[in-house]
Design an enzyme around this catalytic site. Sequence first.
Site, PDB file in Angstrom:
ATOM      1  N   LYS A  78      11.806   2.027 -12.791  1.00  0.00           N
ATOM      2  CA  LYS A  78      12.431   2.584 -11.629  1.00  0.00           C
ATOM      3  C   LYS A  78      11.333   3.521 -10.961  1.00  0.00           C
ATOM      4  O   LYS A  78      10.634   4.421 -11.687  1.00  0.00           O
ATOM      5  CB  LYS A  78      13.590   3.364 -12.255  1.00  0.00           C
ATOM      6  CG  LYS A  78      14.386   3.963 -11.135  1.00  0.00           C
ATOM      7  CD  LYS A  78      15.665   5.017 -11.828  1.00  0.00           C
ATOM      8  CE  LYS A  78      16.643   5.633 -10.883  1.00  0.00           C
ATOM      9  NZ  LYS A  78      17.565   6.118 -11.466  1.00  0.00           N
ATOM     10  N   SER A 158      22.538   5.174  -9.209  1.00  0.00           N
ATOM     11  CA  SER A 158      21.217   4.900  -8.480  1.00  0.00           C
ATOM     12  C   SER A 158      20.134   3.705  -8.878  1.00  0.00           C
ATOM     13  O   SER A 158      19.163   3.449  -7.972  1.00  0.00           O
ATOM     14  CB  SER A 158      20.534   6.224  -8.296  1.00  0.00           C
ATOM     15  OG  SER A 158      19.964   6.625  -9.476  1.00  0.00           O
ATOM     16  N   SER A 182      24.049   6.889 -13.478  1.00  0.00           N
ATOM     17  CA  SER A 182      23.174   5.729 -12.842  1.00  0.00           C
ATOM     18  C   SER A 182      22.489   4.624 -13.398  1.00  0.00           C
ATOM     19  O   SER A 182      21.692   3.890 -12.774  1.00  0.00           O
ATOM     20  CB  SER A 182      21.865   6.590 -12.085  1.00  0.00           C
ATOM     21  OG  SER A 182      22.330   7.171 -10.837  1.00  0.00           O
TER      22      SER A 182
HETATM   23  N1  GLN Z   1      26.204   8.675  -8.538  1.00  0.00           N
HETATM   24  C1  GLN Z   1      26.141  10.024  -9.092  1.00  0.00           C
HETATM   25  C2  GLN Z   1      25.389  10.839  -7.864  1.00  0.00           C
HETATM   26  O1  GLN Z   1      25.520  10.363  -6.800  1.00  0.00           O
HETATM   27  C3  GLN Z   1      25.090   9.854 -10.143  1.00  0.00           C
HETATM   28  C4  GLN Z   1      23.700   9.363  -9.963  1.00  0.00           C
HETATM   29  C5  GLN Z   1      22.719   9.564 -11.023  1.00  0.00           C
HETATM   30  O2  GLN Z   1      23.132   9.368 -12.204  1.00  0.00           O
HETATM   31  N2  GLN Z   1      21.384   9.545 -10.831  1.00  0.00           N
HETATM   32  O3  GLN Z   1      24.758  11.615  -8.132  1.00  0.00           O
END
Ligand code: GLN
Length: 491
Positions: A78, A158, A182
């Site tokens: 990532k 994400s 995410s």
């Molecule tokens: N979807 C969540 C957010 O927008 C979680 C993102 C994440 O876990 N990095 O913050």
Amino acid sequence: MSLLNLTLAQASKALHAGEVSATELTTAYIKAVEELNPRLNAFITPTPELALAQARDADARLKSGTATPLTGIPIAMKDLFCTAGVRTTAASKILSPFVPPYESTVSAKLKAAGAVTLGKANLDEFAMGSSNITSAYGPVENPWKRTGSDAKLVPGGSSGGSAAAVAARLALAATGTDTGGSIRQPAAFTGIAGIKPTYGRCSRYGIVAFASSLDQAGPMARTVEDNAMLLNVMAGFDEKDSTSANVAVPDFTQALTRGVAGKRIGIPREYRLDGTNPEILALWDQGIAWLREAGAEVIDISLPHTKYGLAVYYIVAPAEASSNLARYDGVRFGAREDGHDLIDMYERTRAAGFGPEVKRRIMIGTYVLSHGYYDAYYLKAQKVRALILRDFQQAFTQVDAILTPTAPSAAFGLGEKMDDPVTMYLNDVFTVPASLAGVPAMSVPAGLSSEGLPLGLQIIGRHFDEETVFAVSAAIEKAAGFNALPELRAK
Ligand code: GLN
């Protein structure tokens, strides 16, 4: 083609048996990336030369008998993990010129084990999002499609690039990070498995920070076993991260065959939300039935503060993000816009460098931390966060693990849910509470929707009891027998 259909565990066996070389395996994956990345956009920065050099080293290690189970395994990283000498963007324009002089602890551990890095995987900008559409390098396409439809779907977020790369067989596995879901939500959207370990299990050193009290690295791969093999290497105390836990790391693969006989599995009644897609509820019921058949005792439990989870998360996470992102000022590293004085330079740099979702979070975060609103929002949210943690602690006096759906829907279309940020935030409803409590949670592919899209179930465990999470996940995986793959290549 068959090299691309192996699991990590199978590839590892083949490498150690000398049936395939790391160079052959890596070459097959590099070709797959070349073929499909132009369409899927799963990688921001592919690193084929580096991968081949690492593969040659891996082959030497395999010959000399110093190989580990991950030696020669091609993975996607990532693009939130700093990689020495390899551009690290966090999917933001502001970090587009950033080449870190140092390596994150997790990526360093994977490298030391001999894993081969195919490139840096796409994500939502600074990991803020649930669909990978906030990336400054373009959205990622989910390799899955609805039956009979050609509409492009999101891979979740994400860690959308990591998930798409594994699901499309552009990599044997990937790293992810999970702040509010995410790893788990994109895993569910793409039919793969992924675990957010206990907060503190993996070092955060060298991972671009989003919300430091929530961020946690974890693996994403096709099977539960593959995840256990990866976490064995990624986990562990690191003195460079003051929140990293000095807790022994067991061999997680040993937990896979434990079974669930006699285990108590909690079903939180507050997760049965009104309006949840009936298919998701049916899959959840199916999961309960599978665990019962495997000998588990299923217990109805209550996590009474669940309904505040999203509200708390969307105060705490932006508050921490607004502080963490203050460092991108155009002075020390990253992109800079010229200005007529220092303040003007800051303003232009940040206005040009951050995308709209990141700006929204910075504004929310600064607001809830500002004088006069701090007590009403931030402090209140911290108090409710403590209650959410207590819910889990109480539940875990009654049960060994908790089963819920991972996400309230299957993957949605690119372009859907984009008008209103709150609709997007609702995606995190089932994943955020475990993040706030810091407990480990895994998503396992458990079935297909009526439209032919993968759906996941979430298994939540006690702090530092990833072993039970793996044991229950393996039982679900076995019962589900999920082996569907997206149709991307001619058969
Ligand atoms: N979807 C969540 C957010 O927008 C979680 C993102 C994440 O876990 N990095 O913050």
